[in-house]
Design a protein around this motif. Structure first.
Motif, PDB file in Angstrom:
ATOM      1  N   TRP A  42       0.839  -1.207   0.000  1.00  0.00           N
ATOM      2  CA  TRP A  42       0.000   0.000   0.000  1.00  0.00           C
ATOM      3  C   TRP A  42       0.873   1.256   0.000  1.00  0.00           C
ATOM      4  N   ASP A  43       1.914   1.259   0.845  1.00  0.00           N
ATOM      5  CA  ASP A  43       2.781   2.438   0.950  1.00  0.00           C
ATOM      6  C   ASP A  43       3.500   2.717  -0.368  1.00  0.00           C
ATOM      7  N   ASP A  46       1.187   4.188  -2.885  1.00  0.00           N
ATOM      8  CA  ASP A  46       0.977   5.594  -2.544  1.00  0.00           C
ATOM      9  C   ASP A  46       2.144   6.442  -3.032  1.00  0.00           C
ATOM     10  N   CYS A  49       2.034   6.873  -6.805  1.00  0.00           N
ATOM     11  CA  CYS A  49       1.073   7.917  -7.193  1.00  0.00           C
ATOM     12  C   CYS A  49       1.655   9.308  -6.982  1.00  0.00           C
ATOM     13  N   ALA A  50       2.322   9.510  -5.853  1.00  0.00           N
ATOM     14  CA  ALA A  50       2.908  10.819  -5.560  1.00  0.00           C
ATOM     15  C   ALA A  50       3.935  11.206  -6.617  1.00  0.00           C
ATOM     16  N   SER A  96      -5.629   3.578   5.178  1.00  0.00           N
ATOM     17  CA  SER A  96      -4.444   3.721   4.333  1.00  0.00           C
ATOM     18  C   SER A  96      -4.668   3.080   2.974  1.00  0.00           C
ATOM     19  N   LYS A  99      -7.262   5.176   0.936  1.00  0.00           N
ATOM     20  CA  LYS A  99      -6.650   6.419   0.450  1.00  0.00           C
ATOM     21  C   LYS A  99      -5.887   6.170  -0.845  1.00  0.00           C
ATOM     22  N   VAL A 100      -5.205   5.021  -0.932  1.00  0.00           N
ATOM     23  CA  VAL A 100      -4.436   4.709  -2.134  1.00  0.00           C
ATOM     24  C   VAL A 100      -5.354   4.476  -3.327  1.00  0.00           C
ATOM     25  N   ARG A 103      -6.458   7.675  -4.569  1.00  0.00           N
ATOM     26  CA  ARG A 103      -5.362   8.418  -5.205  1.00  0.00           C
ATOM     27  C   ARG A 103      -5.084   7.889  -6.614  1.00  0.00           C
TER      28      ARG A 103
END
Length: 273
Positions: A42-43, A46, A49-50, A96, A99-100, A103
């Motif tokens: 997941w991290d 994320d 995406c950033a 979390s 949110k991904v 995103r």
């Protein structure tokens, strides 16, 4: 965050391949777990995406999975621990992941899911967050948590699925948890098309190339218009956004390049300006 490219970012659970024309293939890389989602993955999604949000060279993202699966949803070890997980800990994990998914859905560039195998639970949500889904004959889809005593409304699926397949099909899939194959997914509109396994990535890349042939700003505004106007309160509201976007796009250098290329019957070379 400081500007970073995908090539410069460090990933343990994602493979990043940059293709000509600003196309990036992002492969979930936990094949021994059917690319099941845990906090580390997941991290990294994320972070991906950033980076894409800040990297103007990225024009289209293709999401796929390593090995036999696209993404089997939450890691089994996390699922079996849920009844004994403190409610606040579970909430943080749930938030979390959700949110991904949101995103990925909001990325300013088109996203194509090349679904090569199982897309279950959070994996289904990840495929739904893409703009287009191409499935191999081995693809399978289901809403997983309803079969585990937990709501099928998970990480955005209850919002995404009805918008892709309609409320009736979404209700059937979410209330039963039934596994469907690629052909049924195409029949109900969950998959745009079905191809043989060895044709999956070439088909996704060919589609990405068609998209990337358009100007970056036009792609961004078109995706924005589709996402906003699907929930527009009226046709007047939808048209107001369209009018604003058309006028904005017409002021760009890329619009002039595109129009000159159309008149001269040449291929445009866009600058992103």
């Amino acid at each position: 965050m400081d500007e970073m490219t995908l090539a410069a970012a460090s990933f343990e659970h994602l493979l990043i391949e940059e293709v000509d024309g600003g196309i990036v293939v992002v492969t979930l890389d936990r094949p021994d777990k059917l690319n099941a989602l845990h906090q580390g993955l997941w991290d990294e999604l994320d972070l991906m995406c950033a980076v894409v949000e800040d990297d103007p060279s990225v024009r289209v993202v293709i999401l796929t999975g390593a090995g036999r699966g696209f993404c089997a949803g939450a890691d089994l070890s996390a699922i079996t621990a849920l009844p004994d997980t403190h409610v606040t800990t579970f909430m943080r994990f749930q938030e979390s992941g959700a949110k991904v998914i949101a995103r990925v859905k909001r990325l300013p560039v088109p996203v194509i899911a090349a679904v090569n195998g199982a897309a279950a639970g959070g994996g289904l949500a990840l495929a739904l967050a893409a703009d287009v889904r191409i499935a191999s004959q081995q693809a399978r889809f289901n809403v997983a948590f309803i079969r585990l005593g937990i709501s099928g409304c998970d990480v955005g699926v209850s919002w995404l699925l009805p918008r892709v397949v309609g409320l009736g099909h979404a209700s059937e899939l979410m209330l039963t948890g039934r596994l469907i194959d690629a052909d049924e997914a195409a029949r109900i509109g969950l998959a745009n098309r079905v191809v043989e396994a060895d044709e999956l990535l070439p088909a996704a890349r060919a589609l990405a190339t068609e998209m990337a042939a358009n100007s970056p700003f036009a792609l961004q505004l078109t995706k924005e218009g589709l996402q906003v106007n699907i929930d527009a309160g009226s046709i007047e509201a939808a048209i107001a956004l369209e009018n604003r976007n058309q006028v904005l796009a017409s002021r760009t250098e890329d619009a002039r390049i595109a129009m000159r290329a159309f008149v001269t019957k040449t291929a445009p070379v866009f600058t992103g300006r």
